[in-house]
Scaffold this active site. Structure first.
Site, PDB file in Angstrom:
ATOM      1  N   ASN A  54      24.903  59.055  83.667  1.00  0.00           N
ATOM      2  CA  ASN A  54      26.333  59.173  83.444  1.00  0.00           C
ATOM      3  C   ASN A  54      26.597  60.355  82.504  1.00  0.00           C
ATOM      4  OD1 ASN A  54      29.061  58.823  82.558  1.00  0.00           O
ATOM      5  ND2 ASN A  54      28.933  56.697  83.211  1.00  0.00           N
ATOM      6  N   GLY A 116      38.943  49.118  86.128  1.00  0.00           N
ATOM      7  CA  GLY A 116      38.362  50.033  85.155  1.00  0.00           C
ATOM      8  C   GLY A 116      37.432  51.058  85.762  1.00  0.00           C
ATOM      9  N   GLY A 117      37.328  51.077  87.083  1.00  0.00           N
ATOM     10  CA  GLY A 117      36.479  52.061  87.744  1.00  0.00           C
ATOM     11  C   GLY A 117      37.100  53.450  87.639  1.00  0.00           C
ATOM     12  N   SER A 118      36.305  54.435  87.230  1.00  0.00           N
ATOM     13  CA  SER A 118      36.850  55.781  87.101  1.00  0.00           C
ATOM     14  C   SER A 118      36.674  56.543  88.409  1.00  0.00           C
ATOM     15  CB  SER A 118      36.164  56.527  85.956  1.00  0.00           C
ATOM     16  OG  SER A 118      34.771  56.433  86.103  1.00  0.00           O
ATOM     17  N   VAL A 119      35.643  56.222  89.147  1.00  0.00           N
ATOM     18  CA  VAL A 119      35.412  56.818  90.463  1.00  0.00           C
ATOM     19  C   VAL A 119      35.425  55.638  91.429  1.00  0.00           C
ATOM     20  CG1 VAL A 119      33.765  58.036  91.933  1.00  0.00           C
ATOM     21  CG2 VAL A 119      33.891  58.552  89.481  1.00  0.00           C
ATOM     22  N   HIS A 124      29.016  52.577  92.271  1.00  0.00           N
ATOM     23  CA  HIS A 124      27.947  52.844  91.306  1.00  0.00           C
ATOM     24  C   HIS A 124      27.828  51.679  90.329  1.00  0.00           C
ATOM     25  CE1 HIS A 124      31.749  54.563  89.953  1.00  0.00           C
ATOM     26  NE2 HIS A 124      31.386  54.319  88.717  1.00  0.00           N
ATOM     27  N   HIS A 126      26.595  50.383  86.862  1.00  0.00           N
ATOM     28  CA  HIS A 126      26.250  50.909  85.544  1.00  0.00           C
ATOM     29  C   HIS A 126      25.066  50.123  84.990  1.00  0.00           C
ATOM     30  CE1 HIS A 126      29.895  53.361  85.027  1.00  0.00           C
ATOM     31  NE2 HIS A 126      30.485  52.417  85.756  1.00  0.00           N
TER      32      HIS A 126
END
Ligand SMILES: [Zn+2]
Length: 163
Positions: A54, A116-119, A124, A126
């Site tokens: 990340n 809360g996923g940014s992409v 993916h 974490h």
């Protein structure tokens, strides 16, 4: 039964799950020459899944395990993709233990921006190592924090332990 004629839905529906991987940093890292792996922070690429650091880590050693295929739909993952993703999560934990001896891990998936996923277009998981005394639990993608070890150094350390 009511039939609705809504041709404008067609282009929307046919796009779902087939979004262009262009602009996706995970796909780009997977597609580029292995010479660029370090720059792309790509730690390992298997047949169906890969591991990437990340770039905005929550903690030193914050990894992401992804299917190679560009999809944001977890329910679409095939058995062989699920298997390799999980094997790589396992190996990521082993490697992080060897490299940094953490006291625990947060392992998880944020599906969709609402979660809360940014992409949200490329799944993916974490994998975040945790140490006693680091901050309390918070969403692992919550953002910037001071990281005690530089990314390139982390990459080399983990690469060494991976092999
Ligand atoms: Zn992608």
């Amino acid at each position: 039964m009511e039939l609705l004629w809504a041709p404008w839905r067609l282009s929307y529906v046919s796009k779902v799950g087939k979004e262009e991987p262009r602009g996706c940093f995970i796909c780009r890292a997977a597609a580029e020459h292995p010479d660029r792996d370090e720059e792309n922070l790509l730690l390992y690429k298997g047949e169906k899944a890969l591991v990437i650091l990340n770039r905005f880590p929550y903690n030193t050693g914050h990894l992401m395990v992804c299917p190679v295929r560009h999809t944001g739909d977890f329910t679409s993952l095939l058995p062989e993709e699920l298997l390799e993703v999980n094997r790589l999560i396992q190996k990521s934990i082993e490697v992080l233990k060897r490299a940094y001896n953490p006291d625990g891990f947060n392992v998880g998936l944020n599906l969709g921006r609402a979660a809360g996923g940014s992409v949200d277009t490329h799944i993916h998981f974490h994998v975040v190592p945790r140490w006693n005394g680091d901050t309390n639990f918070m969403p692992v993608t919550a953002g910037v924090k001071v990281i005690p070890q530089a990314l390139d150094e982390t990459y080399r350390r983990l690469k060494e332990c991976w092999e």
